[in-house]
Design an enzyme around this catalytic site. Structure first.
Site, mmCIF file in Angstrom:
data_model
loop_
_atom_site.group_PDB
_atom_site.id
_atom_site.type_symbol
_atom_site.label_atom_id
_atom_site.label_comp_id
_atom_site.label_asym_id
_atom_site.label_seq_id
_atom_site.Cartn_x
_atom_site.Cartn_y
_atom_site.Cartn_z
ATOM 1 N N ARG A 107 0.862 -1.200 0.000
ATOM 2 C CA ARG A 107 0.000 0.000 0.000
ATOM 3 C C ARG A 107 0.885 1.233 0.000
ATOM 4 O O ARG A 107 1.112 1.859 1.038
ATOM 5 C CB ARG A 107 -0.898 -0.014 1.242
ATOM 6 N N ASP A 161 2.241 4.940 -0.310
ATOM 7 C CA ASP A 161 1.657 6.222 0.100
ATOM 8 C C ASP A 161 1.590 7.217 -1.058
ATOM 9 O O ASP A 161 2.194 7.003 -2.107
ATOM 10 C CB ASP A 161 2.508 6.833 1.218
ATOM 11 N N TYR A 166 12.105 -2.449 -2.020
ATOM 12 C CA TYR A 166 11.900 -1.017 -2.219
ATOM 13 C C TYR A 166 13.244 -0.363 -2.521
ATOM 14 O O TYR A 166 14.294 -0.824 -2.053
ATOM 15 C CB TYR A 166 11.322 -0.368 -0.952
ATOM 16 N N ARG A 169 11.022 4.831 4.513
ATOM 17 C CA ARG A 169 11.327 6.264 4.572
ATOM 18 C C ARG A 169 11.928 6.661 5.919
ATOM 19 O O ARG A 169 12.785 7.552 5.985
ATOM 20 C CB ARG A 169 10.069 7.078 4.266
#
Lengths: 257, 257
Positions: free
Chosen positions: B62, B64, B122, B209
């Site tokens: 999911r 952002d 990622y 992040r």
């Protein structure tokens, strides 16, 4: 405004050469327009803050709306005495992030970004794939379907030389000589994209995009390879291919002698 | 809706696996929101045109608002009998160009993009330069000033393993286990950018992040290298670094066993 040490006279103006990169996606082009952000107006406004008054910036190539630059060159005469690295940092702190000043150097007094330019190099990026990447879409023309590379390469090579480029000039351009000299005109692959790169002593309005539109029509088999050479004998605009869209085009470099 | 040849019964639903790339710049993220375009809602609307009725799409990660994907995976159960290459072409003709369907394949009936996922990778892109390129600005975090690469590399390596990642989870996330296993966590250079790439069995909200924000603080010398290992013993969110901005992050790949 700083003044030379010990002097009471007005400060000497300097001619500055700026190398500028920009993502033209949301810009109205190089040249100031009635509405919208142009590179020229953004640079003039940012420079005026250092000068403490209005300045006039000249660009080497008047890129159209949506066209990008990796190495546009601009010139400006200013009296401000800031050192050049301060100007680079200060301009980039003021400008929107779509425009970046890569360098500022003090030039000869008579340097003019456009009039002094000897050669310009433009690049046009084509995504010749079924599904275009979402990450490069602002910088490519998506052309799905087969393209004949040998035919396009032959047609691209025919562009080299001194020719009457009327067939590749936008209709309604003010009359001036349509003769230009192209030094290099070639296709190559880079990172999955088909690249057309052209170097010449100058370019008419929409010239690179009209050449690319014509090359793609050759690649699709819609027009003969030999037609390119015929177009370069002063044929009217209507006989060449459609103008390729602006977002694939970038001004790569401007050379001075 | 097509039906199996010779049958009069309702068509059998199939489970489809979609691989999707997107530029998240103008999207509100993967998940449907009250306002704005989400990847989920765009895909559901596009697929509904083929199905002739509503469908529900599940995504592996999911992502952002502002986060991108090179290889997000989605699953959907549909009765439409179109072949998969027709679906790829048709979906891309319908979707905005910021979202591209790279492939559609028929999967096992019980395939679920999120629940079946074994590993996700990622990537986070940092422009550690004085002047950031205008062409990559939508996909990088611009961090000027010196960064200690050895310190960042040591801190990145400490992330590998099974840890309590509470310190790297966004505050206010619904309670579930904060333990995750990271298989690979490394820094490398690519095309002038500093890249952080991490592969794990799952990621908490804002986890990548927050790790990147912490690594940059280590690189700047604001925090000790050893602090990363300490944070991985269940420290509160407030003790780790700031959350890096979304536009540097991309979901690269989702692996299934």
């Amino acid at each position: 405004v700083s003044r030379p040490a010990g002097g009471g006279d007005a400060p000497e103006p300097r001619t500055l050469k700026l190398v500028v990169a920009y993502d033209g996606t949301s810009l109205v082009g190089w040249q100031r327009q009635a509405a919208g952000d142009s590179v020229q107006s953004l640079l003039e406004e940012a420079l005026a803050r250092f000068e403490g008054g209005p300045v006039t910036v000249h660009g080497a190539g008047r890129t159209d709306a949506g066209v990008h630059a990796l190495g546009q060159v601009a010139s400006v005469r200013m009296t401000c005495a800031h050192d050049t690295s301060t100007l680079v940092r200060g301009l980039n702190a003021t400008l929107p992030t779509c425009v970046r000043v890569l360098s500022v150097d003090v030039s000869r007094a008579d340097f003019h970004a456009r009039l002094s330019a000897a050669r310009k190099t433009y690049r046009y990026q084509i995504a010749n794939v079924q599904t275009a990447s979402p990450f490069t879409r602002a910088f490519v023309w998506h052309v799905p379907g087969p393209l004949s590379r040998p035919a396009m390469e032959q047609a691209a090579a025919a562009v080299v030389g001194t020719h009457d480029f009327s067939a590749f000039q936008s209709v309604g351009t003010p009359t001036r000589s349509p003769v230009r000299t192209v030094f290099s005109s070639r296709l190559f692959d880079d990172a999955g994209l088909l690249i057309y790169e052209v170097t010449g002593d100058g370019f008419l309005r929409h010239m690179v995009r009209a050449i690319v539109g014509t090359l793609v029509e050759v690649g699709r088999g819609w027009r003969a390879v030999a037609s390119t050479a015929e177009l370069l004998r002063g044929a009217p605009r209507s006989q060449a291919g459609a103008t390729a869209p602006p977002q694939g085009l970038s001004l790569v470099r401007v050379d001075y002698d």
